[in-house]
Design an enzyme around this catalytic site. Structure first.
Site, PDB file in Angstrom:
ATOM      1  N   CYS A   1     -13.996   8.345   3.199  1.00  0.00           N
ATOM      2  CA  CYS A   1     -15.051   8.711   4.150  1.00  0.00           C
ATOM      3  C   CYS A   1     -15.715   7.441   4.704  1.00  0.00           C
ATOM      4  CB  CYS A   1     -16.085   9.567   3.428  1.00  0.00           C
ATOM      5  SG  CYS A   1     -17.416  10.106   4.500  1.00  0.00           S
TER       6      CYS A   1
ATOM      7  N   VAL B   1       0.834  -1.209   0.000  1.00  0.00           N
ATOM      8  CA  VAL B   1       0.000   0.000   0.000  1.00  0.00           C
ATOM      9  C   VAL B   1       0.871   1.262   0.000  1.00  0.00           C
ATOM     10  CG1 VAL B   1      -1.919  -1.168   1.176  1.00  0.00           C
ATOM     11  CG2 VAL B   1      -0.164  -0.027   2.559  1.00  0.00           C
TER      12      VAL B   1
ATOM     13  N   HIS C   1      -4.539  -4.216  -2.213  1.00  0.00           N
ATOM     14  CA  HIS C   1      -4.880  -3.924  -0.810  1.00  0.00           C
ATOM     15  C   HIS C   1      -5.002  -2.421  -0.563  1.00  0.00           C
ATOM     16  CE1 HIS C   1      -3.344  -8.140   0.602  1.00  0.00           C
ATOM     17  NE2 HIS C   1      -4.520  -8.182   0.018  1.00  0.00           N
TER      18      HIS C   1
ATOM     19  N   GLU D   1      13.908 -15.482   2.143  1.00  0.00           N
ATOM     20  CA  GLU D   1      13.932 -16.767   2.861  1.00  0.00           C
ATOM     21  C   GLU D   1      12.878 -17.675   2.254  1.00  0.00           C
ATOM     22  OE1 GLU D   1      12.573 -15.498   6.713  1.00  0.00           O
ATOM     23  OE2 GLU D   1      14.558 -14.660   7.160  1.00  0.00           O
TER      24      GLU D   1
END
Ligand code: BJW
Ligand code: ZN
Length: 295
Positions: A153, A112, A145, A263
């Site tokens: 609002c 985001v 996302h 990883e």
């Protein structure tokens, strides 16, 4: 067992026609944005369920706004890193024509922070001639996302959303990012002093997708996943649905999956290719874009 061979990956890349990338927080680590889970992750100091759900915002909008104000301030100071720039360069049809001729590419990001959009602007302004290309080959960026800088609002009647990068977003939040970063937020801000809708004055909320909310662009994403013959999975733990399911969907219809992660991550043993290491190094190399980025 996944292959770690870059040359074989580049052979597959060269013949792929519908390429997607699913990105997560690891993409922005080299820009100084913390991940969610794991060592150094944002959610070691605060419980995810007390920050990223609609219920927690209803119960404690002050704490939730302090968390997102902190995240906005970090993102505002951050710069796109070589992994963002590699994906943005790969999005340019003229660049991609040299690497994967006649292909489409869409970046689906769970992040985001707005850094992929900024990388795109950076790459396009460096090569303005590339803007003049047919629409169907232009890259798409889907921020599934939501965006930290969208402010929405909470009134169902209004629903106004605006892109707002003001720092701080409102006076009462100024300085609270330090307490949040230290993990000791206790500063209850009255609701009237939190960000308000510029149209109707109701309480505003961050324009991000919380747990239990429906992610954005799902119809478009489902179509892209159905068509994709190559899926790059970049810097995500692959634990959050629906994004975590896209790579296996691509594989189920015969597509190839390549994982780029620092990883091991969920499902990576099923991938066709696995490149362990910082994606800001492995991704530009895999896409053959190191000379473009550093020249
Ligand atoms: C590096 C690196 C470097 C580090 N280089 N790598 C199916 C089964 C079970 C549950 C569900 C299900 N479907 C839906 C659910 C419920 C839920 C869910 O998935 N829960 C799970 C716990 C199982 N999902 C939802 O609620 C979603 N909504 C939904 O499904 O609606 C219903 C619906 C769907 C479809 C149709 C109709 C209805 C909503 C999810 C919203 C997620 N929101 C958050 C917060 C966003 C706002 C904010 O940013 O604050 O999104 S949660 C958080 O997780 C954030 C992230 O985008 C997301 C993913 O995290 P990510 O990016 O993977 O980060 P990390 O930290 O986990 O991993 C970082 C990785 O980077 C690690 O692997 C590192 O190793 C790596 N790394 N440095 C490369 N340099
Ligand atoms: Zn409003």
């Amino acid at each position: 067992m996944p292959s770690h061979d870059m040359n074989s990956f580049q052979t597959v890349l060269r013949s792929s026609k519908h390429i997607i990338a699913i990105a997560g927080a690891g993409l922005s680590v080299a820009s100084g944005i913390p991940t969610f889970r794991g060592a150094g992750g944002l959610w070691r100091k605060y419980d995810a369920m007390s920050l990223a759900t609609p219920g927690s915002f209803r119960r404690d909008p002050s704490l939730v706004w302090q968390f997102y104000h902190y995240r906005r301030e970090v993102a505002l100071k951050a710069m796109p890193n070589p992994a963002h720039l590699a994906l943005a360069s790969f999005s340019l049809p003229q660049t991609r024509a040299l690497i994967a001729p006649d292909s489409t590419f869409t970046l689906i990001t769970q992040n985001v922070d707005g850094l992929s959009a900024r990388a795109s602007q950076q790459v396009q302004s460096a090569q303005p001639q590339f803007l003049d290309v047919p629409d169907d080959t232009q890259t798409k960026l889907l921020e599934m996302h939501g965006r930290l800088f969208d402010v929405r609002c909470t009134s169902a009647k209004c629903g106004h959303t605006e892109f707002n990068t003001t720092s701080p977003i409102c006076a009462s939040l100024a300085g609270t990012e330090l307490a949040i970063a230290a993990g000791d937020a206790d500063h209850a801000i009255p609701v009237v002093d939190l960000p308000r809708c510029s149209e109707c004055g109701a309480l505003a909320r961050p324009g991000v997708v919380w747990f239990e909310e429906v992610p954005l662009h799902l119809d478009v994403i489902e179509n892209l996943v159905d068509q994709a013959d190559l899926c790059l999975v970049v810097g995500t733990s692959s634990t959050l649905y629906p994004a975590a399911g896209y790579a296996s969907e691509v594989q189920e219809h015969g597509g190839t999956v390549a994982v780029f992660n620092l990883e091991h991550s969920a499902g990576d043993e099923e991938a066709d290719f696995l490149f362990l290491g910082p994606c800001e190094e492995t991704l530009p190399k895999a896409l053959g874009l190191t000379s473009v980025l550093y020249s």
